[in-house]
Design an enzyme around this catalytic site. Structure first.
Site, PDB file in Angstrom:
ATOM      1  N   HIS A  15      -0.905  11.446  -2.028  1.00 54.28           N
ATOM      2  CA  HIS A  15      -2.267  11.074  -1.656  1.00 54.28           C
ATOM      3  C   HIS A  15      -3.157  12.262  -1.329  1.00 54.28           C
ATOM      4  CE1 HIS A  15      -5.527   9.778   1.093  1.00 54.28           C
ATOM      5  NE2 HIS A  15      -5.540   8.698   0.356  1.00 54.28           N
ATOM      6  N   HIS A  19       0.827  -1.203   0.000  1.00 53.05           N
ATOM      7  CA  HIS A  19       0.000   0.000   0.000  1.00 53.05           C
ATOM      8  C   HIS A  19       0.861   1.253   0.000  1.00 53.05           C
ATOM      9  CE1 HIS A  19      -3.158   2.636   2.191  1.00 53.05           C
ATOM     10  NE2 HIS A  19      -3.487   2.546   0.919  1.00 53.05           N
TER      11      HIS A  19
END
Length: 251
Positions: A52, A10
């Site tokens: 992100h 991730h």
């Protein structure tokens, strides 16, 4: 059908390195992960970068929004010191740099299109076009390609229009009641959902429909094994130190 790897690191290195950085990718690789999930957003000059949050402050030192700065400016900002002093000076990498590293190291990519507010279609178009260009040779050779994914339906639609040859996955928290209709209309090959909100019955229904099923973010070997037993095709994890890639190798 899910032709992709089953275990993905991730945001590069999970919780062991600063997320969405080249250092994160190196960390994932050091733990044996040759498949990764990361996020792509547009800088102010329209260049795709790997990050992100749309705002600075959490993982990237500074203030304001990502799209207030050019890709070159973001590359000089510190995206590593928040995690640990040994990562100080790690910048926000360009999408191109991340793809180049992954291709050199043989790392497969789940590329999440992460648009800043109001830039859904533009981000989907730019990321899809760049991915198509970076993988022109692989497309011609009919090799395994990256998977584009997004929570943004508008981004997925733009990506489909720009590069229909690239497969796409639809990201959701909980799989909605009309998932089958929406997935068909979007032309996606997989649903990506929050594993805590998935049931075994729903997993079986998704698989019966012929769609791939991917979960985020699975952080214990026990849960990973349970989901795979339900028919889940793949997942990403922050705990690349706990979940070995061999756990979820295809039979």
């Amino acid at each position: 059908m899910w032709p992709y790897p089953r275990t993905l690191a991730h945001r590069g290195g999970g919780t062991l390195a600063p997320e969405n950085t080249l250092a994160g990718l190196r960390c994932g690789l050091a733990y044996g992960y040759r498949a990764v999930e990361f996020d792509v957003m547009l800088a102010s000059d329209g260049v795709p970068v790997v990050v992100h949050d749309p705002e600075l402050g959490r993982t990237v030192a500074g203030s304001g929004n990502i799209n207030d700065y050019t890709a070159a400016q973001l590359g000089k900002m510190d995206a590593g010191a928040w995690f640990g002093p040994q990562f100080a000076g790690e910048g926000v990498p360009s999408f191109e740099a991340v793809v180049a590293y992954c291709k050199t190291q043989g790392i497969w990519m789940n590329i999440e299109i992460k648009p800043a507010p109001g830039f859904d279609a533009q981000t989907g178009e730019v990321v899809a076009r760049a991915t198509r260009d970076y993988f022109a040779a692989e497309i011609a050779a009919e090799a395994l390609l990256p998977l584009l994914s997004s929570f943004s339906i508008e981004s997925l639609q733009a990506a489909r229009q720009t590069a229909p040859e690239l497969a796409r996955g639809w990201l959701v928290d909980a799989i909605p009641a009309d998932w089958a209709r929406q997935a068909k209309e979007l032309g996606v090959v997989a649903l990506h959902c929050k594993h805590q909100l998935l049931t075994q019955a729903l997993a079986q229904a998704v698989k019966a429909e012929g769609l791939g099923l991917f979960c985020y973010t699975v952080n214990t070997p026990e849960r990973a094994s349970e989901l795979l037993a339900w028919g889940v095709d793949g997942f990403c994890t922050d705990r690349i130190d706990l979940i070995k890639t061999s756990l979820a190798s295809p039979a």
